[in-house]
Motif scaffolding. Structure first.
Motif, mmCIF file in Angstrom:
data_model
loop_
_atom_site.group_PDB
_atom_site.id
_atom_site.type_symbol
_atom_site.label_atom_id
_atom_site.label_comp_id
_atom_site.label_asym_id
_atom_site.label_seq_id
_atom_site.Cartn_x
_atom_site.Cartn_y
_atom_site.Cartn_z
ATOM 1 N N ALA A 177 83.826 -30.394 -14.188
ATOM 2 C CA ALA A 177 83.409 -30.405 -15.591
ATOM 3 C C ALA A 177 83.741 -31.724 -16.258
ATOM 4 O O ALA A 177 82.942 -32.247 -17.053
ATOM 5 C CB ALA A 177 84.078 -29.247 -16.336
ATOM 6 N N ARG A 178 84.898 -32.305 -15.935
ATOM 7 C CA ARG A 178 85.288 -33.585 -16.544
ATOM 8 C C ARG A 178 84.409 -34.721 -16.037
ATOM 9 O O ARG A 178 84.016 -35.608 -16.791
ATOM 10 C CB ARG A 178 86.766 -33.877 -16.259
ATOM 11 N N ALA A 181 81.057 -34.402 -17.750
ATOM 12 C CA ALA A 181 81.131 -34.811 -19.153
ATOM 13 C C ALA A 181 80.985 -36.321 -19.274
ATOM 14 O O ALA A 181 80.251 -36.824 -20.137
ATOM 15 C CB ALA A 181 82.448 -34.351 -19.765
ATOM 16 N N LYS A 182 81.655 -37.043 -18.400
ATOM 17 C CA LYS A 182 81.528 -38.500 -18.412
ATOM 18 C C LYS A 182 80.149 -38.929 -17.939
ATOM 19 O O LYS A 182 79.534 -39.848 -18.489
ATOM 20 C CB LYS A 182 82.604 -39.117 -17.511
ATOM 21 N N MET A 184 77.223 -37.326 -18.062
ATOM 22 C CA MET A 184 76.148 -37.073 -19.020
ATOM 23 C C MET A 184 76.163 -38.089 -20.154
ATOM 24 O O MET A 184 75.116 -38.535 -20.623
ATOM 25 C CB MET A 184 76.263 -35.656 -19.585
ATOM 26 N N SER A 185 77.363 -38.482 -20.593
ATOM 27 C CA SER A 185 77.443 -39.464 -21.675
ATOM 28 C C SER A 185 76.899 -40.828 -21.240
ATOM 29 O O SER A 185 76.445 -41.617 -22.066
ATOM 30 C CB SER A 185 78.896 -39.617 -22.146
ATOM 31 N N LYS A 228 80.967 -27.240 -20.641
ATOM 32 C CA LYS A 228 80.235 -27.261 -21.902
ATOM 33 C C LYS A 228 79.392 -28.525 -22.092
ATOM 34 O O LYS A 228 78.389 -28.501 -22.794
ATOM 35 C CB LYS A 228 81.219 -27.147 -23.071
ATOM 36 N N SER A 229 79.794 -29.625 -21.482
ATOM 37 C CA SER A 229 79.047 -30.869 -21.685
ATOM 38 C C SER A 229 77.609 -30.742 -21.222
ATOM 39 O O SER A 229 76.694 -31.312 -21.836
ATOM 40 C CB SER A 229 79.729 -32.024 -20.940
ATOM 41 N N MET A 230 77.382 -29.987 -20.156
ATOM 42 C CA MET A 230 76.020 -29.809 -19.661
ATOM 43 C C MET A 230 75.176 -29.026 -20.658
ATOM 44 O O MET A 230 74.014 -29.353 -20.899
ATOM 45 C CB MET A 230 76.040 -29.088 -18.313
ATOM 46 N N SER A 231 75.766 -28.010 -21.261
ATOM 47 C CA SER A 231 75.026 -27.207 -22.237
ATOM 48 C C SER A 231 74.552 -28.061 -23.400
ATOM 49 O O SER A 231 73.447 -27.881 -23.915
ATOM 50 C CB SER A 231 75.912 -26.069 -22.765
ATOM 51 N N TYR A 232 75.383 -29.005 -23.828
ATOM 52 C CA TYR A 232 75.008 -29.882 -24.931
ATOM 53 C C TYR A 232 73.968 -30.910 -24.500
ATOM 54 O O TYR A 232 73.106 -31.302 -25.289
ATOM 55 C CB TYR A 232 76.245 -30.596 -25.485
ATOM 56 N N ALA A 233 74.044 -31.367 -23.256
ATOM 57 C CA ALA A 233 73.147 -32.433 -22.790
ATOM 58 C C ALA A 233 71.729 -31.945 -22.537
ATOM 59 O O ALA A 233 70.772 -32.700 -22.685
ATOM 60 C CB ALA A 233 73.710 -33.069 -21.511
#
Length: 372
Positions: A177-178, A181-182, A184-185, A228-233
């Motif tokens: 997940a970490r 997150a990086k 996707m950004s 969660k980062s994927m859900s936002y992306a």
């Protein structure tokens, strides 16, 4: 002698835009009334016309080019089948397809039957999450052509620490997940600027925190790996569920299972259509593909121009002529240009126009069938 600072002058929006782009060394400031990376200009058809019709409000769409999308589903719900159809459609549009396979299980014959040109497909084993992200980043920097990256699947792709460590799960808690997150950004803007697309296949897993799953919605019953980062992306999330048991299968004349029925739900859509649903059937084996024509029958059954009387149906054409038929003849009739044209007109009315103009009650589009 003291240096005199020049007084700042008033800059126009265009001048500020040029100044910022020069400082950034690349186009980052855009005119939203002109060509820009935020607007979706192209869509890759999913293989299901009904699904294409519910993705974007007011138009027929598909997988949005330049964005991140997810197709998540239960086991054997048709994720890879849909991805193969999307890959074939992307190739027809001149898009380069790069397929990351974490399971090393994709069948070349299956891809060919789906319409994929294997000579124009770049197949890669997804050795780790980091490898997938770094490869996408490198190709975005070096290939000027539009690309479709298919990741099959995120759930089964390990992080490097998973590969190099032991089988103790506590050694790498939340590492994937970490990393994502990086990743996707770093990739979201690059994908948009390159007008390339990332389609992530994922698994729906039971949400053990739900106390009464029988009364929970799909959003509450299931979770997807990745954090969660994927859900936002994601700009679009398609969840594949459906009925279970023998009733969900398609049988041939001798009772052999040759396909399954799928319910597709838009879990997230930045195009004004989240929560919409549709149904279609997917065939396996040599006849692999979505039974698109059959699903259109279901899609337009609410039309006032399609009526039933016992075992007979009648389709009313624009000039008032009525064409009577029985349901088993639907697929054969869809081969006729006049019949198909009228069906597509009614599909546009029932699926696209009525939702866009809010001409009927919302439950017409959102109500979910109970799973059996």
């Amino acid at each position: 002698m003291a240096r005199v600072k020049s007084k700042a002058g008033k800059l126009s929006i265009n001048e500020m835009r040029s100044l910022i782009n020069k400082k950034a060394g690349m186009p980052v400031a855009h005119d939203l009334t002109a060509d820009n990376p935020t607007e979706v200009k192209d869509w890759i058809p999913t293989g299901s016309t009904w699904l294409n019709g519910i993705i974007c409000r007011g138009r027929m769409a598909g997988i949005p080019v330049g964005k991140l999308s997810e197709i998540a589903g239960m086991e054997a719900s048709g994720k890879s089948y849909m991805a193969a159809q999307i890959a074939a459609n992307a190739q027809k549009m001149g898009v380069d397809v790069i397929y990351f396979d974490a399971e090393s299980a994709i069948d070349p014959a299956f891809l060919e039957h789906s319409g994929v040109d294997l000579n124009q497909l770049l197949y890669l084993q997804a050795m780790s999450v980091e490898f997938v992200l770094e490869t996408i980043e490198e190709l975005l920097k070096t290939n000027s052509n539009k690309m479709l990256f298919i990741w099959d699947s995120l759930a089964l792709t390990p992080a490097i620490s998973d590969v190099e460590g032991t089988f103790n799960p506590n050694e790498s808690v939340a590492v994937k997940a970490r990393v994502l997150a990086k990743g996707m950004s770093k990739l979201v803007v690059s994908l948009a600027n390159a007008q390339s697309t990332l389609l992530v296949l994922n698994q729906l897993k039971t949400n053990i925190a739900v106390q009464n799953p029988k009364y929970a919605t799909d959003s509450e019953k299931y979770v997807c790996p990745g954090g969660k980062s994927m859900s936002y992306a994601y700009s679009l999330r398609i969840w594949l569920t459906g009925r279970r048991g023998a009733s969900s299968y398609i049988m041939d004349s001798k009772g052999f299972r040759v396909g399954n029925e799928v319910k597709a739900r838009l879990e997230k859509s930045r195009f004004g259509t989240a929560g919409r649903i549709c149904n279609f059937k997917i065939l396996w084996g040599e006849d692999v593909g979505i039974r698109d024509d059959e699903s259109l029958f279901e899609a337009i059954k609410s039309s006032e121009h399609l009526n039933s009387a016992g075992a007979w149906w009648s389709l009313t054409h624009e000039n008032g002529d009525k064409e009577k038929f029985q349901a088993p003849k639907w697929k054969e009739l869809m081969q006729g240009e006049k019949f198909r044209t009228r069906v597509m007109q009614l599909l546009d009315e029932e699926v696209v126009l009525k939702f866009d103009k809010r001409l009927v009650e919302a439950e017409h589009f959102y109500q979910e069938d109970e799973e059996e």
